[in-house]
Design an enzyme around this catalytic site. Structure first.
Site, mmCIF file in Angstrom:
data_model
loop_
_atom_site.group_PDB
_atom_site.id
_atom_site.type_symbol
_atom_site.label_atom_id
_atom_site.label_comp_id
_atom_site.label_asym_id
_atom_site.label_seq_id
_atom_site.Cartn_x
_atom_site.Cartn_y
_atom_site.Cartn_z
ATOM 1 N N ARG A 108 -2.774 -50.537 32.861
ATOM 2 C CA ARG A 108 -2.356 -49.239 33.409
ATOM 3 C C ARG A 108 -0.972 -49.478 33.986
ATOM 4 O O ARG A 108 -0.800 -50.304 34.873
ATOM 5 C CB ARG A 108 -3.327 -48.781 34.502
ATOM 6 N N HIS A 135 -2.740 -40.744 28.474
ATOM 7 C CA HIS A 135 -4.001 -41.286 29.006
ATOM 8 C C HIS A 135 -5.044 -41.160 27.886
ATOM 9 O O HIS A 135 -5.993 -40.379 27.964
ATOM 10 C CB HIS A 135 -4.408 -40.505 30.254
ATOM 11 N N GLN A 138 -9.019 -41.697 28.345
ATOM 12 C CA GLN A 138 -9.636 -40.590 29.075
ATOM 13 C C GLN A 138 -9.924 -39.415 28.134
ATOM 14 O O GLN A 138 -11.032 -38.882 28.087
ATOM 15 C CB GLN A 138 -8.682 -40.120 30.193
ATOM 16 N N ASP A 228 -6.010 -30.931 36.021
ATOM 17 C CA ASP A 228 -5.700 -32.288 36.507
ATOM 18 C C ASP A 228 -4.850 -32.119 37.756
ATOM 19 O O ASP A 228 -4.329 -31.033 38.045
ATOM 20 C CB ASP A 228 -4.943 -33.059 35.407
ATOM 21 N N CYS A 268 -10.564 -35.107 35.036
ATOM 22 C CA CYS A 268 -10.677 -36.564 34.868
ATOM 23 C C CYS A 268 -10.827 -37.295 36.197
ATOM 24 O O CYS A 268 -11.292 -38.423 36.228
ATOM 25 C CB CYS A 268 -9.470 -37.094 34.094
ATOM 26 N N ARG A 294 -17.202 -42.493 30.156
ATOM 27 C CA ARG A 294 -16.086 -43.374 29.801
ATOM 28 C C ARG A 294 -16.579 -44.761 29.416
ATOM 29 O O ARG A 294 -16.005 -45.419 28.566
ATOM 30 C CB ARG A 294 -15.059 -43.412 30.938
HETATM 31 N N1 CP Z 1 -9.673 -40.627 35.388
HETATM 32 C C1 CP Z 1 -9.196 -41.849 35.665
HETATM 33 O O1 CP Z 1 -8.471 -42.471 34.873
HETATM 34 O O2 CP Z 1 -9.586 -42.312 36.869
HETATM 35 P P1 CP Z 1 -8.998 -43.586 37.611
HETATM 36 O O3 CP Z 1 -7.570 -43.264 37.956
HETATM 37 O O4 CP Z 1 -9.850 -43.739 38.834
HETATM 38 O O5 CP Z 1 -9.088 -44.756 36.694
HETATM 39 N N1 NVA Z 2 -2.361 -37.283 35.763
HETATM 40 C C1 NVA Z 2 -3.070 -38.150 36.637
HETATM 41 C C2 NVA Z 2 -4.258 -38.750 35.983
HETATM 42 C C3 NVA Z 2 -5.067 -39.685 36.850
HETATM 43 C C4 NVA Z 2 -6.233 -40.311 36.174
HETATM 44 C C5 NVA Z 2 -2.136 -39.233 37.135
HETATM 45 O O1 NVA Z 2 -1.356 -39.785 36.344
HETATM 46 O O2 NVA Z 2 -2.167 -39.516 38.318
#
Ligand code: CP
Ligand code: NVA
Length: 310
Positions: A108, A135, A138, A228, A268, A294
């Site tokens: 990530r 993402h 997800q 989101d 998410c 997931r």
């Molecule tokens: N939805 C998601 O990716 O959650 P986290 O940021 O907790 O991994």
């Molecule tokens: N759009 C959000 C998704 C988190 C899982 C972010 O990047 O923070």
């Protein structure tokens, strides 16, 4: 081996294969405990190395559990404890070492460029566990959840996104709408429309996307309403101003009323002020099932990366 970086780079038939595999796996696990391996777990001895440059709860847990259910193991690196994170080792050397010690790498990251560069140096599969621009794990899991709940192929459903239309999750959802051929209505303020280059790609590939600057119009007759966070992790914006720009784009009971009676709400997570508490906690909200699913989809993604998807 295969990388899993963006939905748009993976063929529709492979994406469908991942979803089908995940469905079968979930059905077969009804009587198993969290750490019991799948009956046909075949990643014994394989090590998944994970690294999170941004916070994570769901992605971290689901990948850790997924690799264990496939009989493999997992190790999470803390970027601030690596030489790379301190600026005293190159990306290429780090990538080489990770490839030598591990069998797959899940990252990530704060930087799409870093992901691309790593891909060029790694000799093991690399998985994008969220980047500024996408993402994918997800969204693929969300397609799985929608079909599981609606008991229909997603191509027969009307999907709606309300909120920031220029972030990682919607980018991947737009890519998925092309690959799975579903109708996608986007409701967003004019200032936060999807990226033009992505829309151009989608159009060229026969997308079914409509953009509205009115959230009620976007939600009309939807089977699924998504939203989101307005402020994404590490979003370098004037938060107060951005939140103000979205005051007419909150998913509340009035928006849900515009959708079909049996519409579901997905998010998410983590959440902010983009959804009212009553919608988030309503019967229509399937966010907990969405989060747990997931695990199943990560397993099929891992198997795809190891060329073991049947
Ligand atoms: N939805 C998601 O990716 O959650 P986290 O940021 O907790 O991994
Ligand atoms: N759009 C959000 C998704 C988190 C899982 C972010 O990047 O923070």
């Amino acid at each position: 081996m295969n990388h899993f970086i963006n939905i748009k780079d993976i063929s529709a038939s492979v994406l469908r294969k991942i979803i089908t595999d995940a469905k079968k796996r979930k059905l077969k696990r009804k009587k198993l405990n969290t750490l019991d391996p799948d009956k046909d777990a075949n990643l014994k001895g394989r090590l998944l190395i994970q690294m999170y440059e941004k916070s994570s709860l769901r992605t971290r847990l689901s990948f850790s559990i997924a690799i264990k259910q496939l009989n493999g193991g997992e190790l999470t690196l803390r970027p601030n404890e690596l030489h790379l994170g301190k600026g005293t080792e190159s990306l290429s050397d780090t990538a080489k070492i990770i490839s030598t010690f591990g069998n797959a790498f899940m990252i990530r990251t704060n930087s799409d460029r870093k992901l691309e560069e790593l891909k060029n140096y790694m000799t093991i599969p690399i998985i994008n566990g969220l980047s500024p621009s996408s993402h994918p794990t997800q969204v693929l899991s969300d397609v799985f959840t929608i079909e599981e709940i609606k008991k229909k192929p997603i191509s027969k459903l009307q999907i709606c996104w309300i909120g920031d239309a220029n972030n990682n999750v919607i980018n991947s959802l737009i890519e998925a709408s092309v690959k799975f051929s579903f109708k996608l209505n986007i409701g967003c303020p004019k200032k936060y429309q999807p990226k033009k280059s992505l829309l151009a790609w989608a159009k060229k590939n026969k997308s079914k996307i409509k953009i509205f600057n009115d959230s009620k119009k976007a939600a009309t007759k939807a089977d699924v309403i998504f939203t989101d966070k307005i402020i994404s992790i590490n979003d370098k914006v004037n938060k107060k101003e951005k939140l103000k720009d979205f005051k007419n784009f909150k998913v509340d009971a009035k928006i849900m009323k515009c959708a079909r009676k049996d519409a579901i709400f997905l998010h998410c997570l983590p959440r902010g002020t983009e959804v009212s508490n009553d919608v988030f906690l309503s019967k229509q909200s399937k966010v907990w099932q969405q989060a747990l699913n997931r695990v199943y989809v990560q397993k099929s993604i891992l198997l795809y990366c190891f060329n073991k998807l049947r």
